[in-house]
Design an enzyme around this catalytic site. Structure first.
Site, PDB file in Angstrom:
ATOM      1  N   ASP A  16       0.782  -1.203  -0.059  1.00  0.00           N
ATOM      2  CA  ASP A  16       0.120  -0.198   0.240  1.00  0.00           C
ATOM      3  C   ASP A  16       0.935   1.103   0.466  1.00  0.00           C
ATOM      4  O   ASP A  16       2.294   0.791   0.305  1.00  0.00           O
ATOM      5  CB  ASP A  16      -0.508   0.301   1.694  1.00  0.00           C
ATOM      6  CG  ASP A  16      -1.859   1.460   0.728  1.00  0.00           C
ATOM      7  OD1 ASP A  16      -2.596   1.770   0.019  1.00  0.00           O
ATOM      8  OD2 ASP A  16      -1.951   1.815   2.346  1.00  0.00           O
ATOM      9  N   SER A  17       0.026   2.350  -0.653  1.00  0.00           N
ATOM     10  CA  SER A  17       1.122   3.302  -0.396  1.00  0.00           C
ATOM     11  C   SER A  17       1.219   3.918   1.294  1.00  0.00           C
ATOM     12  O   SER A  17       2.060   4.575   1.048  1.00  0.00           O
ATOM     13  CB  SER A  17       0.296   4.578  -1.102  1.00  0.00           C
ATOM     14  OG  SER A  17      -1.031   4.844  -0.612  1.00  0.00           O
ATOM     15  N   CYS A  79      -3.914  -1.274  -2.405  1.00  0.00           N
ATOM     16  CA  CYS A  79      -4.086  -0.021  -1.944  1.00  0.00           C
ATOM     17  C   CYS A  79      -5.273   0.184  -3.920  1.00  0.00           C
ATOM     18  O   CYS A  79      -4.653  -0.550  -4.780  1.00  0.00           O
ATOM     19  CB  CYS A  79      -3.093   1.232  -2.514  1.00  0.00           C
ATOM     20  SG  CYS A  79      -3.246   2.590  -3.241  1.00  0.00           S
ATOM     21  N   GLU A 159      -4.724   8.579   8.664  1.00  0.00           N
ATOM     22  CA  GLU A 159      -3.196   9.164   8.483  1.00  0.00           C
ATOM     23  C   GLU A 159      -2.824   9.562   9.698  1.00  0.00           C
ATOM     24  O   GLU A 159      -1.627   9.304  10.312  1.00  0.00           O
ATOM     25  CB  GLU A 159      -1.971   8.980   7.448  1.00  0.00           C
ATOM     26  CG  GLU A 159      -2.188   8.465   6.271  1.00  0.00           C
ATOM     27  CD  GLU A 159      -1.250   7.459   5.917  1.00  0.00           C
ATOM     28  OE1 GLU A 159      -0.312   7.872   7.275  1.00  0.00           O
ATOM     29  OE2 GLU A 159      -0.972   6.686   5.652  1.00  0.00           O
ATOM     30  N   CYS A 215     -10.812   3.139  -1.061  1.00  0.00           N
ATOM     31  CA  CYS A 215      -9.598   3.243  -0.297  1.00  0.00           C
ATOM     32  C   CYS A 215      -9.323   2.632   0.331  1.00  0.00           C
ATOM     33  O   CYS A 215     -10.364   2.429   2.202  1.00  0.00           O
ATOM     34  CB  CYS A 215      -9.874   5.005  -0.144  1.00  0.00           C
ATOM     35  SG  CYS A 215      -8.186   4.924   0.637  1.00  0.00           S
ATOM     36  N   HIS A 217      -7.446   3.394   3.354  1.00  0.00           N
ATOM     37  CA  HIS A 217      -7.735   4.129   4.239  1.00  0.00           C
ATOM     38  C   HIS A 217      -8.545   3.914   5.266  1.00  0.00           C
ATOM     39  O   HIS A 217      -8.704   4.759   6.267  1.00  0.00           O
ATOM     40  CB  HIS A 217      -6.879   5.331   4.437  1.00  0.00           C
ATOM     41  CG  HIS A 217      -5.337   5.546   3.704  1.00  0.00           C
ATOM     42  ND1 HIS A 217      -5.080   4.642   2.492  1.00  0.00           N
ATOM     43  CD2 HIS A 217      -4.487   5.431   4.838  1.00  0.00           C
ATOM     44  CE1 HIS A 217      -3.380   4.748   3.200  1.00  0.00           C
ATOM     45  NE2 HIS A 217      -3.322   5.399   4.218  1.00  0.00           N
TER      46      HIS A 217
HETATM   47  N1  DGL Z   1      -4.598   3.437   0.282  1.00  0.00           N
HETATM   48  C1  DGL Z   1      -5.097   4.109  -0.630  1.00  0.00           C
HETATM   49  C2  DGL Z   1      -5.888   3.239  -1.294  1.00  0.00           C
HETATM   50  O1  DGL Z   1      -6.171   2.986  -1.027  1.00  0.00           O
HETATM   51  C3  DGL Z   1      -4.434   5.601  -0.985  1.00  0.00           C
HETATM   52  C4  DGL Z   1      -3.880   6.688   0.164  1.00  0.00           C
HETATM   53  C5  DGL Z   1      -3.180   7.697  -1.233  1.00  0.00           C
HETATM   54  O2  DGL Z   1      -3.590   9.045  -1.406  1.00  0.00           O
HETATM   55  O3  DGL Z   1      -1.909   6.972  -0.923  1.00  0.00           O
HETATM   56  O4  DGL Z   1      -6.254   3.748  -2.408  1.00  0.00           O
END
Ligand code: DGL
Length: 302
Positions: A16-17, A79, A159, A215, A217
């Site tokens: 993931d990012s 992600c 975050e 997403c 997150h």
């Molecule tokens: N976790 C990323 C997603 O599922 C989003 C976070 C980011 O913008 O890097 O899209």
């Protein structure tokens, strides 16, 4: 020199990012308790969601390379942004390696949950702009009506570890009332009156009955999101369906480890991060549901 491990013995890479993909890792560990996982969070370059498709694809390929170099037997792109934008490039680069993105499983969860076929998708700017979710949902259910909205600030809130309270509530209302109406929440109190003019449209515009958290997150904000959209809306995410898809693909390829491991419990995951190891440890537990020690996270460069 010991021989290389048999294929099924190798770990599964999860990427993931940032820490959001830990919500998927949690579901993967539940569904595949005998597997070993290596999780990579590209914390130095988060967010991906505001970046161009070219940049997201470049970053995602570099992260995938780092996991492939650690001999993973499969790769889960935990992600939505990277899955929406970079999956074809990854398939081209890694050939036979089993690759699982979160978009198809997330779309599957949405169509299973929706009765009316009217589905709302919230994700990052890049995910919504790319349209992969919208396509995946209408492929599965051609009559569905899909509305998508970028909710980029949710990433920063997640975050930051801000998962409840008045700021999160206000941001959620701002993003979601245009989709669901200001009166959506069952417990509409005096605060709802201010947004009353934002109730969506006309009588023939159906309100979605399902909201996909597109997403990784967003699941940590689920309680506030559910409250704002109201109890009648099914709020779904891709974590559980991604874990099932991973399990099915490993089974199909004869790569499941469970057959060879008995009663040893789940081996702890390995964590890699490209920056801010102590921050990763401090907030990661909210996403994973269990504690991560800073000493368990290796700092790497891509
Ligand atoms: N976790 C990323 C997603 O599922 C989003 C976070 C980011 O913008 O890097 O899209």
């Amino acid at each position: 020199v010991s021989p290389p491990p048999a294929d099924a013995e190798r770990p599964i890479g999860v990427f993931d990012s940032g820490v959001g993909g830990l919500t998927v890792l949690r579901a993967l560990r539940d569904a595949l308790p005998s597997e070993q996982f290596i999780y990579l969070g590209d914390t130095a370059r988060l967010p991906y969601g505001t970046k161009s498709p070219q940049t997201v694809a470049r970053y995602a390929l570099q992260a995938a390379d780092a996991l492939v170099a650690r001999a993973v037997k499969a790769l889960v792109i935990a992600c939505n942004t990277a899955s929406s934008v970079a999956l074809p490039a990854m398939r081209a680069r890694f050939g036979d390696l089993p690759l699982i993105g979160v978009v198809e499983p997330g779309a599957q969860a949405a169509v299973e949950a929706s009765r009316s076929g009217h589905i709302a998708v919230i994700g990052t700017e890049a995910t919504v702009r790319g349209g992969a979710y919208q396509r995946a949902i209408t492929q599965r259910r051609p009559q569905s009506q899909v509305q998508a909205r970028a909710c980029q600030l949710f990433v920063a809130l997640a975050e930051e570890g801000w998962t409840s309270g008045p700021v999160v509530q206000a941001v959620a209302e701002q993003y979601l009332w245009p989709l669901f109406g200001a009166g959506a929440a069952a417990s509409a109190g005096p605060g709802m009156a201010a947004g009353a003019g934002m109730a969506p449209g006309t009588a023939d515009t159906a309100v979605p009955d399902t909201l996909v958290l597109a997403c990784t997150h967003f699941p940590v904000l689920r309680a506030v999101i559910q409250q704002v959209v109201g109890a009648r809306v099914s709020v779904v995410d891709a974590a559980a369906t991604t874990a099932l898809a991973t399990r099915a693909l490993l089974h199909e390829r004869g790569l499941l480890r469970e057959a060879t491991v008995r009663s040893h419990g789940s081996p702890p995951p390995r964590y890699l991060a490209t920056d801010a190891v102590s921050r990763f440890a401090a907030i990661g537990d909210r996403f994973l549901g269990s504690r991560i020690g800073a000493g368990e996270i290796e700092l790497i460069d891509l």
